[in-house]
Design a protein around this motif. Structure first.
Motif, PDB file in Angstrom:
ATOM      1  N   VAL A 131       0.978  -1.176   0.258  1.00  0.00           N
ATOM      2  CA  VAL A 131      -0.476   0.017   0.240  1.00  0.00           C
ATOM      3  C   VAL A 131       1.256   1.001  -0.295  1.00  0.00           C
ATOM      4  N   GLU A 132       0.148   2.369  -0.635  1.00  0.00           N
ATOM      5  CA  GLU A 132       0.813   2.983  -0.439  1.00  0.00           C
ATOM      6  C   GLU A 132       0.016   4.086   0.392  1.00  0.00           C
ATOM      7  N   ASP A 133       0.045   5.222   1.275  1.00  0.00           N
ATOM      8  CA  ASP A 133      -0.616   6.570   1.679  1.00  0.00           C
ATOM      9  C   ASP A 133      -0.086   8.002   1.474  1.00  0.00           C
ATOM     10  N   TRP A 134      -1.265   7.739   1.158  1.00  0.00           N
ATOM     11  CA  TRP A 134      -1.205   9.900   1.052  1.00  0.00           C
ATOM     12  C   TRP A 134      -1.634  10.782   1.641  1.00  0.00           C
ATOM     13  N   GLN A 135      -1.432  11.517   2.433  1.00  0.00           N
ATOM     14  CA  GLN A 135      -1.641  12.304   3.509  1.00  0.00           C
ATOM     15  C   GLN A 135      -2.091  13.951   3.459  1.00  0.00           C
ATOM     16  N   ALA A 136      -2.606  14.761   3.312  1.00  0.00           N
ATOM     17  CA  ALA A 136      -3.244  16.335   2.922  1.00  0.00           C
ATOM     18  C   ALA A 136      -2.138  16.380   4.538  1.00  0.00           C
ATOM     19  N   GLU A 137      -2.227  18.194   4.572  1.00  0.00           N
ATOM     20  CA  GLU A 137      -1.616  18.875   5.440  1.00  0.00           C
ATOM     21  C   GLU A 137      -2.881  18.282   6.953  1.00  0.00           C
ATOM     22  N   SER A 138      -3.342  18.617   6.642  1.00  0.00           N
ATOM     23  CA  SER A 138      -4.746  18.116   7.563  1.00  0.00           C
ATOM     24  C   SER A 138      -4.139  16.973   8.094  1.00  0.00           C
ATOM     25  N   GLY A 139      -3.818  16.035   7.369  1.00  0.00           N
ATOM     26  CA  GLY A 139      -4.398  14.291   8.672  1.00  0.00           C
ATOM     27  C   GLY A 139      -5.093  13.135   7.722  1.00  0.00           C
ATOM     28  N   ALA A 140      -5.773  14.286   6.466  1.00  0.00           N
ATOM     29  CA  ALA A 140      -6.877  13.262   6.551  1.00  0.00           C
ATOM     30  C   ALA A 140      -6.310  12.943   4.976  1.00  0.00           C
ATOM     31  N   GLY A 141      -6.628  11.069   4.037  1.00  0.00           N
ATOM     32  CA  GLY A 141      -5.925  10.934   3.549  1.00  0.00           C
ATOM     33  C   GLY A 141      -6.484  10.226   2.887  1.00  0.00           C
ATOM     34  N   THR A 142      -5.501   9.438   2.076  1.00  0.00           N
ATOM     35  CA  THR A 142      -6.277   8.728   1.184  1.00  0.00           C
ATOM     36  C   THR A 142      -5.348   7.096   0.984  1.00  0.00           C
ATOM     37  N   ARG A 143      -5.583   5.602   1.668  1.00  0.00           N
ATOM     38  CA  ARG A 143      -4.273   4.454   0.998  1.00  0.00           C
ATOM     39  C   ARG A 143      -4.928   3.960  -0.314  1.00  0.00           C
ATOM     40  N   VAL A 179     -14.089  29.798 -11.366  1.00  0.00           N
ATOM     41  CA  VAL A 179     -13.056  28.537  -9.949  1.00  0.00           C
ATOM     42  C   VAL A 179     -13.548  27.250 -10.216  1.00  0.00           C
ATOM     43  N   THR A 180     -13.122  26.059 -10.575  1.00  0.00           N
ATOM     44  CA  THR A 180     -13.144  24.985 -11.046  1.00  0.00           C
ATOM     45  C   THR A 180     -13.358  23.977  -9.671  1.00  0.00           C
ATOM     46  N   GLU A 181     -12.466  24.698  -8.844  1.00  0.00           N
ATOM     47  CA  GLU A 181     -12.430  23.988  -6.455  1.00  0.00           C
ATOM     48  C   GLU A 181     -11.730  24.901  -6.828  1.00  0.00           C
ATOM     49  N   ASN A 182     -12.251  24.591  -5.160  1.00  0.00           N
ATOM     50  CA  ASN A 182     -11.235  25.433  -4.058  1.00  0.00           C
ATOM     51  C   ASN A 182     -10.782  24.472  -2.699  1.00  0.00           C
ATOM     52  N   TRP A 183      -9.392  24.274  -2.724  1.00  0.00           N
ATOM     53  CA  TRP A 183      -8.369  23.926  -2.693  1.00  0.00           C
ATOM     54  C   TRP A 183      -8.642  23.951  -0.717  1.00  0.00           C
ATOM     55  N   THR A 184      -8.736  23.248  -0.018  1.00  0.00           N
ATOM     56  CA  THR A 184      -8.320  23.387   1.362  1.00  0.00           C
ATOM     57  C   THR A 184      -7.097  22.517   1.907  1.00  0.00           C
ATOM     58  N   THR A 185      -6.805  22.176   3.053  1.00  0.00           N
ATOM     59  CA  THR A 185      -5.730  21.711   3.883  1.00  0.00           C
ATOM     60  C   THR A 185      -5.879  19.732   3.979  1.00  0.00           C
TER      61      THR A 185
END
Lengths: 303, 713
Positions: free
Chosen positions: A200-212, B250-256
């Motif tokens: 698996v590979e984990d991608w995380q956004a700045e907030s911590g939310a992410g996708t495996r 705008v197509t999308e507004n991206w947040t953190t």
């Protein structure tokens, strides 16, 4: 050449299997064929010839992979998948069918051998099964005499799988016509027979939310350690490595419990093949067989 | 352009866990395709042999709007059937389709990543190392345009018409490979009057046609630059066109929760506060013009310490800007409020004649002279024609296109056939209405009709090219930001707008980024095989809330000086010493009835020389006196019917006087032709050296010199 009468695999092997000692189906006569046909009448000389679907040619069988299925060109109640071995020297006591739809297709499966290309001479109907799942099928009780034995047939040149009562086009990924190697003991401990892995590979956004992201899952990986001391057993293992799987380069089926769960047949490939089989005692040798399950149809995924 | 991805794809990609799959189709023939996946799929069954797909990286130069074609390398593990494909089919140039989805989707729900790739190479590398891998270098269909060379000519075309012609007729792309509606001039109302031209008329000194084989994409890029647009492939593999428009939604507004790893690459890309655009390099100095646009606020705001102003300049040139003509009457140098000429005040019309007229904005007219000119092609108050004459800019708010002369139709050189396409109608007169003399901060000046001072050059498009870019880049350039998202944002495409909300960005006027700051996608790379799978983005500032538009000024840089006219002996000032005369041929003879034949020949007049290639037949009016001329500016026969010899422009060379009766020609008089090539009355001793004198004397007539003529020894 005529197939001789089936000979028992021997009381020792029968008992070992009954005790659920593991066995391997390493050799595969399907790798050495001059013809593989789909035919409605089960004869190489039948006027319909090879009735394979062009999108699923029979040449996909015997290729050491099961992800490309072969299938005939029409939906019929009965089909035969026929094999003519290059030389009349096949030795067969076990058969396996991988990546199939024979339960979904409602088929009944028979293993048959004969002396001639039309399967009219010395036809032996060795074993029948009615699949209840699309998991891999394993035939370990070949006996054309209805004697309930486990027979080994030699000098085989013509073999076929008979499919009847079909309600859909049958599809088969791989067929193994084999001479089994029965092991005398379970692998040495620790034996991690439950070991499997996923990538698996984990991608995380700045907030911590992410996708495996899952690349693959459920692949069994193993190291099978054996410490035989019997000469015949040692010879068997060497022959398996050198001849059955061509110096460790070809895949083989491994069944941990061939009586209890014969359909749990793991298709392994020897990782970094080398026959490292030193003497560790006066006559005792030790071997570690590192294996990975052949993908993509991992057994745990139900294929 | 923003895509709409199907809901099942989005739901699957946005799940906390997903099993992403590539679906690669190789089409060795139009009817055949072989499909492969990168892993098992629940609902369909193709060999899972895709080993890798390198990031498909598309980038856009934010200043020139040139697109870098996306490309990728696909590796497919070989088995016996893949080997058969390689040995059976020619793969070079064949189509590859790359889609992405997840293991749980049906095939129809997979979305395009590269819908119409073409195989540029299948290198495979060292067979010993790569015996098990088929390697395909695959590129966007833009590659077809880059790899195809074209020649041709265009006149009276909007840039979008020319682009479509190149795609459809020169490259011969099937209609399914581009969206014709994108190339509709009427869509862009502020510039629907734009016209470009590249053509060479027989007899003209200069040939502006595209005669050398040139990459179609290079040609199209030049055209797209005239309208601040870009050519790119969309998610369906079609060639699209799009103009930069900061008002696009705008197509999308991206947040953190959407992005990660934000990185400010620069805050000042393409900083420029003065842009000079020069018209075509194909023209000689007589027909080139430059317009410079300054953002003076920026020049002040970004001055170096101890200096008052800092000019950061960029120059552009475009070989499609070839429009020029000549004023047909002398203009005085007047204040527009009290001008007495041309016309009697702003709003009066003047005539422009000759030149490369079908490259001037406002002359697009399908089927000219039949039918009517489309309204959106016309010059108007909202679609001005801006021209430069000498150092002065003039704007016009109306332009009537006409062809007033009875003449042989024009022949244009066609490089595709290496011959002339004949019988082409081209306008020779524009009647334009002055809006502003001394426009754009220039000073009204006097101008003499005809060349060289009387040459007036179209800078409408050049002006727009400069102004459009200065608006965006004038105030310190644009921010460029990089970030990553997961694969679920694949719907956002190149040149779409997004916003980022983050307080981690600081820039002049921006304490953090928010939904008020639009960012244009200038780079996008989908990489599933990286660790972890992601999309890498490069974004450039498109608009900034509250930004003040810079103060612009315009300046023209005069290129070169007055040059000798082609065929002229010398230039003595306002009055040319060269008389319009016949060099060879062009005799007039009776054919039958009222028809006379004009023989092929060569003549010289003001602005240059020209040749009539083939004999021409002219039918005259009964009972008239016809003066037959040859026009060296727009080569052809001109008939003026008048009892007395009329006064005509110096570009018309008199051939003959013909008198007709009721049903036949009664007399032809060639003696009316000019006997000498040089008018000695106009020679000035201070401007002429002896070796420059070259009398071209017809019939042995003596050179006519006046008593003031003197020659330097």
């Amino acid at each position: 050449m005529a197939i001789g009468a089936g000979v028992s695999i021997g009381a020792t092997d029968i008992a070992l299997r009954a005790a659920d000692m593991p066995l391997a189906m390493a050799s595969n006569e399907a790798r050495d064929t001059s013809k593989i046909y789909w035919n409605r009448n089960g004869q190489f000389t039948d006027g319909n010839g090879n009735e394979e679907d062009a999108a699923g040619p029979a040449s996909r069988i015997g290729t050491n992979n099961d992800y490309r299925q072969s299938y005939p060109d029409a939906n019929r109640v009965t089909w035969y998948l026929m094999f003519e071995l290059t030389a009349a020297d096949g030795v067969i006591d076990s058969v396996a069918i991988l990546n199939h739809n024979l339960d979904t297709a409602d088929g009944i499966v028979d293993i048959e051998l004969a002396d001639d290309q039309d399967f009219g001479v010395n036809l032996k109907s060795c074993e029948q099964q009615t699949p209840t799942t699309d998991k891999r099928l394993v035939f370990l009780d070949l006996d054309d005499t209805a004697g309930g034995g486990q027979l080994r047939y030699s000098t085989v040149q013509y073999a076929r799988i008979k499919l009847t009562s079909l309600a859909a086009v049958p599809k088969i990924g791989e067929v193994i016509w084999s001479r089994r190697r029965q092991f005398k003991r379970n692998p040495m401990l620790p034996y991690n027979d439950k070991h499997s892995m996923s990538v698996v590979e984990d991608w995380q956004a700045e907030s911590g939310a992410g996708t495996r992201y899952v690349r693959r899952k459920g692949q069994r990986s193993e190291s099978i350690k054996l410490r035989p001391h019997e000469d015949a057993y040692i010879d068997d293992l060497v022959t398996m490595y050198q001849d059955d799987i061509d110096e460790g380069t070809l895949p083989f089926l491994w069944i941990d419990e061939p009586t209890t769960t014969p359909s749990d047949a793991w298709w392994f490939r020897w990782r970094n093949p080398s026959l490292d089989f030193p003497l560790v005692g006066w006559i005792k040798r030790e071997i570690a067989i590192p294996v990975d399950e052949v993908g993509p149809n991992y057994l745990r995924l139900g294929v | 352009m923003a895509r709409t991805l199907n809901a099942r794809w989005l739901a699957s990609m946005r799940a906390g866990t997903c099993e992403v799959r590539y679906l690669v189709e190789v089409h060795p023939t139009a009817a055949l395709s072989y499909k492969f996946t990168s892993g098992l799929c629940d609902n369909f069954d193709y060999p899972p042999l895709v080993r890798s797909v390198t990031p498909i990286n598309r980038s856009l130069d934010v200043f020139t709007r040139q697109v870098q074609a996306g490309q990728t390398t696909v590796e497919i593990a070989k088995d016996a059937e893949v080997d058969d494909i390689i040995t059976t089919y020619r793969l070079l140039g064949k189509k590859v389709v790359i889609k992405i989805g997840t293991s749980e989707l049906v095939e129809g729900d997979f979305e395009n990543v590269m819908p119409t790739g073409v195989i540029a190479d299948d290198p495979d590398g060292n067979p010993a190392d790569s015996a098990g891998v088929l390697t395909l270098n695959v590129k966007d269909p833009i590659h077809i345009l880059q790899s195809t060379k074209i020649v041709g000519y265009w006149y009276g075309d909007h840039p979008l018409d020319a682009i479509e012609d190149i795609i459809a007729n020169k490259v011969s792309m099937d209609a399914s490979m581009y969206v014709a509606a994108d190339y509709t001039p009427a869509t862009y109302t502020s510039m629907s009057h734009f016209v470009v031209g590249r053509y060479g008329v027989h007899g003209y000194i200069l040939d502006f046609g595209l005669n050398e084989p040139t990459s179609a994409m290079d040609v199209i890029s030049d055209l797209a630059a005239t309208v601040n647009g870009m050519i790119f492939p969309d998610e369906d593999g079609q060639i699209r066109f799009k103009v930069f428009d900061s008002t696009t939604a705008v197509t999308e507004n991206w947040t953190t929760t959407d992005f990660n790893n934000i990185d400010v690459v620069t805050k000042h890309r393409n900083f420029v506060n003065r842009i000079e655009v020069t018209t075509s390099s194909l023209a000689d100095d007589k027909a080139k013009a430059t317009i410079g646009v300054n953002d003076t606020d920026s020049q002040t705001n970004y001055a170096w310490p101890g200096t008052a102003s800092r000019v950061v300049e960029r120059k552009m040139q475009n070989n499609w800007l070839n429009g020029y003509s000549f004023i047909d009457s002398d203009w005085t140098d007047v204040d527009p409020a009290g001008e007495t000429g041309p016309g009697n005040g702003d709003g009066d019309t003047v005539v422009l004649r000759g030149g490369l007229m079908s490259a001037i904005c406002g002359t697009r007219w399908a089927g000219f002279p039949a039918g009517a000119q489309a309204a959106d092609a016309k010059i108007s108050a909202a679609r001005l024609l801006t021209m430069r004459i000498g150092e002065e800019f003039v704007t016009f708010d109306s332009c009537v296109v006409n062809n007033t002369s009875t003449r042989a139709q024009h022949a244009i050189y066609n490089p595709e056939t290496d011959d002339y396409d004949v019988d082409i109608d081209l306008p020779n007169i524009l009647t334009v209405r002055v809006k502003d003399r001394g426009a754009l901060g220039s000073t009204p000046a006097a101008h003499v009709k005809w060349a060289p001072e009387g040459k007036i050059i179209d800078v409408t498009i050049a002006r727009a090219m400069a102004e459009d870019r200065l608006v965006r880049f004038g105030d310190g350039g644009v921010y460029v930001v990089k970030c990553e998202t997961d694969l679920s944002h694949a719907n956002v495409e190149q040149a779409d707008f997004v916003t980022l909300t983050t307080n981690r960005f600081k820039g002049f006027g921006d304490d953090g980024l928010s939904t008020t700051t639009k960012l244009e996608v200038i780079g996008k790379a989908i990489d599933y095989f990286s660790s972890p799978p992601r999309i890498d983005w490069e974004l450039a500032w498109a608009t900034k809330a509250g930004a003040a538009a810079g103060t612009t000024t315009h300046k023209g840089t005069h290129l070169g000086g007055p040059a000798a006219w082609e065929g002229a002996l010398w230039n003595s000032g306002k009055e040319d010493v060269v008389e319009g005369h016949v060099n060879t041929g062009l005799t007039v003879a009776i054919d039958a009835g009222l028809v006379v034949d004009v023989a092929a020949g060569f003549a010289t007049g003001q602005v240059g020389s020209a040749q009539l290639l083939e004999d021409a037949s002219v039918t005259l009016t009964a009972n008239k006196t016809a003066w037959i001329y040859f026009d060296v500016e727009s080569p052809g026969i001109v008939i003026e019917e008048n009892a007395a010899q009329p006064t005509v422009p110096g570009t018309l060379v008199l051939l003959s006087k013909v008198v007709t009766g009721a049903a036949a020609v009664t007399s032809i008089d060639d003696t009316v032709r000019t006997a000498t090539a040089v008018n000695g009355d106009r020679l000035h001793d201070s401007t002429v050296s002896a070796k420059e004198v070259r009398g071209d004397i017809l019939g042995g007539a003596a050179l006519n010199l006046n008593s003031t003529f003197g020659m330097r020894g």
